[in-house]
Design a protein around this motif. Structure first.
Motif, PDB file in Angstrom:
ATOM      1  N   ASN A 271       0.820  -1.211   0.000  1.00 57.20           N
ATOM      2  CA  ASN A 271       0.000   0.000   0.000  1.00 57.20           C
ATOM      3  C   ASN A 271       0.851   1.257   0.000  1.00 57.20           C
ATOM      4  OD1 ASN A 271      -2.233  -1.692   0.141  1.00 57.20           O
ATOM      5  ND2 ASN A 271      -2.319  -1.611   2.388  1.00 57.20           N
ATOM      6  N   GLU A 272       1.877   1.285   0.835  1.00 59.72           N
ATOM      7  CA  GLU A 272       2.748   2.460   0.889  1.00 59.72           C
ATOM      8  C   GLU A 272       3.541   2.627  -0.403  1.00 59.72           C
ATOM      9  OE1 GLU A 272       6.202   4.312   3.878  1.00 59.72           O
ATOM     10  OE2 GLU A 272       4.964   2.601   4.496  1.00 59.72           O
ATOM     11  N   PHE A 273       3.959   1.496  -0.982  1.00 56.71           N
ATOM     12  CA  PHE A 273       4.712   1.555  -2.235  1.00 56.71           C
ATOM     13  C   PHE A 273       3.847   2.082  -3.374  1.00 56.71           C
ATOM     14  CE2 PHE A 273       5.673  -0.728  -6.222  1.00 56.71           C
ATOM     15  CZ  PHE A 273       6.924  -0.201  -6.489  1.00 56.71           C
ATOM     16  N   CYS A 274       2.629   1.584  -3.485  1.00 54.67           N
ATOM     17  CA  CYS A 274       1.745   2.017  -4.569  1.00 54.67           C
ATOM     18  C   CYS A 274       1.413   3.498  -4.443  1.00 54.67           C
ATOM     19  CB  CYS A 274       0.472   1.185  -4.570  1.00 54.67           C
ATOM     20  SG  CYS A 274       0.721  -0.554  -5.030  1.00 54.67           S
ATOM     21  N   TRP A 275       1.159   3.973  -3.204  1.00 54.56           N
ATOM     22  CA  TRP A 275       0.863   5.394  -3.021  1.00 54.56           C
ATOM     23  C   TRP A 275       2.056   6.250  -3.437  1.00 54.56           C
ATOM     24  CZ3 TRP A 275       2.890   9.550  -0.573  1.00 54.56           C
ATOM     25  CH2 TRP A 275       2.069  10.674  -0.411  1.00 54.56           C
ATOM     26  N   TRP A 276       3.266   5.821  -3.046  1.00 50.86           N
ATOM     27  CA  TRP A 276       4.473   6.591  -3.378  1.00 50.86           C
ATOM     28  C   TRP A 276       4.682   6.657  -4.893  1.00 50.86           C
ATOM     29  CZ3 TRP A 276       9.137   5.030  -5.693  1.00 50.86           C
ATOM     30  CH2 TRP A 276      10.185   5.947  -5.611  1.00 50.86           C
ATOM     31  N   CYS A 277       4.448   5.558  -5.568  1.00 52.26           N
ATOM     32  CA  CYS A 277       4.655   5.524  -7.021  1.00 52.26           C
ATOM     33  C   CYS A 277       3.679   6.460  -7.742  1.00 52.26           C
ATOM     34  CB  CYS A 277       4.476   4.100  -7.542  1.00 52.26           C
ATOM     35  SG  CYS A 277       5.854   3.003  -7.168  1.00 52.26           S
ATOM     36  N   VAL A 278       2.420   6.405  -7.344  1.00 53.15           N
ATOM     37  CA  VAL A 278       1.410   7.196  -8.047  1.00 53.15           C
ATOM     38  C   VAL A 278       1.535   8.674  -7.721  1.00 53.15           C
ATOM     39  CG1 VAL A 278      -1.078   7.599  -8.285  1.00 53.15           C
ATOM     40  CG2 VAL A 278      -0.191   5.263  -8.198  1.00 53.15           C
ATOM     41  N   ASN A 279       1.857   9.004  -6.476  1.00 55.17           N
ATOM     42  CA  ASN A 279       1.834  10.403  -6.050  1.00 55.17           C
ATOM     43  C   ASN A 279       3.216  11.061  -6.015  1.00 55.17           C
ATOM     44  OD1 ASN A 279      -1.119  10.890  -4.999  1.00 55.17           O
ATOM     45  ND2 ASN A 279      -0.518   8.875  -4.241  1.00 55.17           N
ATOM     46  N   GLU A 280       4.278  10.273  -6.084  1.00 57.98           N
ATOM     47  CA  GLU A 280       5.611  10.849  -6.003  1.00 57.98           C
ATOM     48  C   GLU A 280       6.457  10.507  -7.231  1.00 57.98           C
ATOM     49  OE1 GLU A 280       6.742  12.837  -3.724  1.00 57.98           O
ATOM     50  OE2 GLU A 280       5.101  12.766  -2.279  1.00 57.98           O
ATOM     51  N   ARG A 281       6.907   9.255  -7.303  1.00 56.61           N
ATOM     52  CA  ARG A 281       7.882   8.879  -8.329  1.00 56.61           C
ATOM     53  C   ARG A 281       7.314   8.957  -9.742  1.00 56.61           C
ATOM     54  NH1 ARG A 281      11.088   8.846 -11.472  1.00 56.61           N
ATOM     55  NH2 ARG A 281      12.837   7.447 -11.890  1.00 56.61           N
ATOM     56  N   TRP A 282       6.138   8.439  -9.977  1.00 59.47           N
ATOM     57  CA  TRP A 282       5.585   8.358 -11.331  1.00 59.47           C
ATOM     58  C   TRP A 282       4.354   9.248 -11.500  1.00 59.47           C
ATOM     59  CZ3 TRP A 282       8.970   6.341 -14.400  1.00 59.47           C
ATOM     60  CH2 TRP A 282       9.864   5.379 -13.920  1.00 59.47           C
ATOM     61  N   ARG A 283       4.324  10.306 -10.745  1.00 59.83           N
ATOM     62  CA  ARG A 283       3.221  11.262 -10.875  1.00 59.83           C
ATOM     63  C   ARG A 283       3.284  11.931 -12.241  1.00 59.83           C
ATOM     64  NH1 ARG A 283       1.798  16.053  -6.531  1.00 59.83           N
ATOM     65  NH2 ARG A 283      -0.115  16.808  -7.553  1.00 59.83           N
TER      66      ARG A 283
END
Length: 969
Positions: free
Chosen positions: A443-455
């Motif tokens: 869950n934390e990884f998916c949130w980070w990817c969508v909102n940070e790394r791959w926004r």
């Protein structure tokens, strides 16, 4: 690859595909993906070292100032006047290498080094400026200048009277010793990678970079581990042989990865599959597992990945557009009704999703984030009883893994032996093993990817946002999660296997260095029932005096007792050695009963139990047939058992180390790694003990550092043809022993001076007053050509551990203390050495002689150790007994003495004389209970050590004895 210093640590393991555990041969699609990643590693509190891009070039180009040149010239002239200055002092220069000079810029074919933070740039510039200012000053260490090199070439190119044909051509590296590299720790490898070999080796092994650089050069010059550990201590920061082996093995693994990487790149280049991105990913690989993971989709016969098939359909521009310019993206324009994979909008979206998932799973920052996240969470490894095995399996085999039927443990806390046990159960299909990563990580990884790394850079439509979220979840579930599980399992298995091999090596060393029992006539007994007990009586010099067979357990015990008594009295033998194989317990009881009745009077007979592991294998080997051609193989085993007590090292080297049986899970680990480690341990033990060149066997000789089977054979042939060796210099006359081989083996070969003097006297060889050879080959300071007579003069230093390259320094030290070489090992020598050392100190004396403390200490040890000194005298001897104790006699709380049989990671097995070894759990072995006198390589006990224990529990039905360690005797 970024130039950011990485605080990493991993265990690179070189092994073939057949040796990989089953979990690495998974059939999941994630193994076929082309992934660009690096495993996360740890280093205990290692400071980050900034990368330097141009410091080395400037440093190398800085000329000496006129003042410095003048100073260097004066030093060189002064050294030319002192012709006795040893060349070995050049080794001191490597000790001044600064750690900040040890991080060369990364080599990459496709990217330039990046500096991640401005703050690091400032610190780098400050250090660079400081280092350049230091380099402009004249060096305070022993300088290497043209005049000195010229002098060394004239004075030291010949090694102790050898003829011109064997001149050592070592101008850049005198006498095989490394010279300081002005470019820092830069090592040029045959196969270049995106990571630096020195820095990576330092991170994995936790050894200082300058030490790693020195070791790489020493190994490149074909120096052996015993030679480096004893005679190059100042270059390796006084590391022990175990640490050197670890560095050597890791270095070989890294070079294997580099070689296979370039082979794969050449293959892919010929096939037209090598892109810049793939090349970068391959050059970043540090382990074979990483290399296999990245190259799997491109191997011949691979079906390709879902992302590759989507790219072939032309969907890659759509996937990139979704991330960079989603406003202009129209997925409906990619629909091709007659094309599979593009027939409708769902298939197009699925193809874009697969390409995005592939991009996410390959991204270095993404993988670094998920690995760091896993370090902060509770990751556990679980094992359960397999459903198939519970129905069809063997109950006996299933019971062996009872502890692991419902087992769970944090991967940071699990023990090495537990990993090996779980892997064995999994390979036998008895256990099912999995790595449990909590959902919170996903869950934390998916949130980070969508909102940070791959926004996305622009606003996304709801349908495109859904595709992005699905792509991240698909990347985690299908690619990243299996990758993490394989990484955790691979790392745990690699660490456990290496620890198991190191444990085997430590146990083997302890067994090989068991103190010999000299001066006794021994009776070896190989117990048996139907075929009788084989007897062999050997003399104090290991000569076979008599062999026989007695039947002690077939109703003829009383009659056979008369024969045994007659043999013991005839050969005046009062020590019986019994093998611990079949019928050992009954044979021990038989002899104990006769001893208690004083049946062998007037002899005071004692007995001991010795491991007979490998004796039967050796008895039918070609070496045994050559050594004892007229003896039956069954009787050869009895001879071997007796000799194992008389001289354990000389006898056990005849047996392949893995058959000695003091390891743990040795059949489950890499056999290549196991053999290399054990052979190296044998070489270390034989070399450090030393061998008498004139009486040792060919088998023992071949294990000396620098020698092999052919060279050992040539030495024996020379000895048989020309008579005994008089001094170490004569080794150079042996075929196949060049300068490098002589350098490696000379310090470990001994000469019995009394025997040599007797031989020389009988041959009317004229001896000088001291009999000590200088480098000129004759006595005194006047130099002359080498004569045959001079070559046959004995040298008292040959009986010591001092290397011939340090003889000149030893002579100067003897002159300093007013000693005589003929007094080596006597109390007078010890007194003179102590007087000088107490007055000037060890460091002061070393500085006065212009050498290092380590070299001087070695010379002092060689001069003061008594004649015939054996390092094995510090180790335990076999435990001799006169009576026997039964298992039923044991009571809880009883205090007994015993001998360690085997050491494992979970505890130590101790023979307490009841026929079954007791276990001291690892938790009961503390530092306070261990002997403070003995130098220990690790917190643990080794085979052969005598201990005092207390009985905690006795389980007679299961034959289990639990002990507590009281103290080490």
């Amino acid at each position: 690859m970024s130039s950011r210093p990485r605080r990493v640590k991993s265990e690179a393991k070189a092994c073939t595909s057949e040796e990989l555990p089953s979990f690495l041969n998974s059939s999941s699609e994630s193994e076929e993906e082309e992934e660009e990643w690096e495993p996360k590693r740890k280093v205990a509190n290692r400071p980050c070292l900034p990368k330097r891009n141009e410091a080395k070039t400037k440093k190398a180009a800085v000329p000496l100032s006129p003042v410095a040149k003048k100073m260097v010239k004066k030093v060189a002239i002064k050294e030319e006047m002192d012709v006795s200055l040893p060349v070995e002092d050049n080794r001191m220069q490597l000790l001044n290498i600064k750690e900040e000079d040890t991080s060369p810029k990364p080599k990459s074919l496709n990217e330039k080094p990046k500096v991640p933070k401005k703050m690091e740039i400032n610190s780098f510039q400050g250090k660079n400026k400081k280092s350049l200012e230091i380099d402009e000053k004249p060096s305070t260490s022993v300088p290497v200048v043209a005049n000195q090199v010229k002098q060394e070439k004239c004075e030291e190119a010949f090694a102790f009277d050898e003829p011109p044909s064997k001149k050592i051509k070592l101008n850049a590296s005198p006498e095989g010793k490394p010279v300081k590299n002005l470019g820092g720790n830069k090592i040029k490898e045959e196969f270049e990678m995106n990571w630096d070999i020195v820095q990576t080796l330092s991170e994995i092994t936790n050894v200082e970079p300058w030490v790693c650089a020195n070791l790489i050069r020493l190994f490149q010059e074909e120096n052996t581990i015993p030679f480096i550990a004893r005679y190059r201590k100042e270059l390796i920061n006084n590391l022990e042989a175990d640490a050197l082996r670890e560095v050597q093995q890791t270095l070989e693994e890294l070079r294997t990865v580099a070689k296979k990487t370039h082979t794969m790149m050449q293959k892919l280049k010929k096939e037209g599959k090598l892109s810049s991105c793939l090349s970068k990913s391959l050059l970043n690989c540090r382990t074979l597992e990483e290399l296999d993971h990245v190259s799997a989709p491109y191997k011949t016969g691979s079906k390709g990945t879902k992302a590759q098939r989507a790219k072939q359909l032309g969907l890659e521009p759509a996937a990139l557009s979704l991330l960079q310019n989603p406003v202009e993206l129209n997925l409906f324009s990619y629909i091709r009704p007659n094309t599979k994979g593009l027939a409708n909008i769902k298939e197009v979206e699925a193809g874009v999703q697969h390409i995005l998932a592939d991009i996410f799973a390959k991204d270095k920052d993404t993988l670094d984030f998920i690995r760091k996240l896993c370090q902060q969470k509770y990751i556990s490894i679980q094992s359960t009883l397999a459903k198939v095995s519970s129905k069809n399996g063997n109950e006996k085999d299933i019971d062996k893994f009872q502890l692991y039927h419902e087992f769970s443990c944090h991967i940071k806390n699990i023990q090495h032996h537990q990993i090996l046990a779980i892997n064995r159960g999994e390979n036998l299909k008895i256990l099912t093993v999995k790595v449990n990563i909590p959902d919170g990580v996903k869950n934390e990884f998916c949130w980070w990817c969508v909102n940070e790394r791959w926004r996305p850079k622009q606003f996304l439509k709801p349908e495109f946002m859904r595709i992005l979220r699905d792509s991240v979840e698909d990347a985690y579930k299908r690619l990243i999660h299996p990758l993490l599980c394989r990484e955790f399992r691979s790392k745990l298995t690699s660490d456990a296997e290496k620890e198991s091999v190191m444990m085997f090596g430590r146990n083997l060393r302890q067994l090989l260095l068991t103190s010999p029992v000299r001066g006794r006539t021994l009776m070896g007994v190989d117990p048996g029932y139907k075929h009788g007990c084989k007897l062999a009586i050997i003399s104090p010099t290991s000569q076979i005096l008599h062999t026989d067979v007695v039947y002690l357990h077939s109703g003829q015990g009383f009659r056979e007792a008369e024969k045994i008594k007659r043999l013991l009295l005839q050969f005046n033998c009062s020590t019986v050695v019994i093998g611990n194989g079949t019928a050992c317990r009954e044979t021990e009881a038989y002899f104990a009963d006769l001893i208690m009745k004083k049946y062998f009077a007037p002899l005071d007979v004692v007995y001991c139990i010795v491991s007979e592991a490998g004796a039967s294998i050796y008895s039918v080997s070609p070496e045994a047939a050559k050594e004892m051609p007229d003896l039956d193989p069954n009787l050869r085993s009895a001879v071997s058992i007796a000799r194992r007590v008389q001289d354990p090292l000389a006898e056990l080297v005849k047996i392949e180390p893995k058959h000695i049986g003091v390891g743990m899970y040795q059949h489950d680990v890499s056999q290549t790694l196991l053999k290399a480690t054990l052979d190296s341990v044998v070489e270390e033990c034989v070399s450090f003990v030393g061998v008498d060149i004139n009486i040792c066997s060919e088998i023992l000789l071949r294990h000396i550092a620098g020698l092999n089977a052919n060279r050992a054979k040539n030495i024996i042939e020379w000895r048989e043809k020309n008579g005994p060796f008089i001094n170490r210099e004569q080794l150079k006359e042996v075929k196949g022993l060049g300068p490098k081989t002589f350098q490696q083996c000379a310090g470990f070969i001994r000469f019995n001076q009394e025997y040599i003097k007797t031989f020389c006297s009988s041959n009317k060889t004229e001896l000088g007053s001291s009999g000590l050879l200088t480098k000129a080959g004759v006595l005194g300071k006047k130099k002359s050509k080498t004569t045959p007579c001079a070559l046959r003069l004995p040298n008292p230093l040959d009986q010591t551990c001092i290397h011939p390259e340090s003889y000149n320094l030893a002579i100067r030290f003897l002159s300093l203390i007013g000693g005589n070489a003929n007094d080596i090992g006597k109390s007078d020598m010890q007194q003179k050495v102590n007087a000088v050392i107490q007055k000037e100190g060890l460091e002061g004396t070393a500085k006065r002689l212009n050498t290092t403390v380590h070299t001087l200490q070695l010379i002092i040890d060689g001069l003061t150790q008594p004649e015939g000194y054996d390092i094995r005298t510090d180790f335990d001897k076999p435990d001799f007994k006169r009576s026997i104790v039964c298992l039923e006699d044991l009571t809880v709380g009883a205090v007994l003495t015993g001998k360690v049989e085997n050491a494992t990671q979970f505890g130590v097995f101790v023979d307490i004389g009841v026929g079954k070894a007791g276990l001291i759990p690892a938790r009961n072995i503390t530092e306070a209970k261990l002997s403070k006198v003995k130098k220990r390589r690790s917190l643990g006990l080794g085979p052969g050590e005598r201990v005092e224990v207390k009985v905690l529990n006795v389980d007679i039905p299961r034959l289990r004895i639990t002990l507590d360690l009281i103290r080490v005797l």
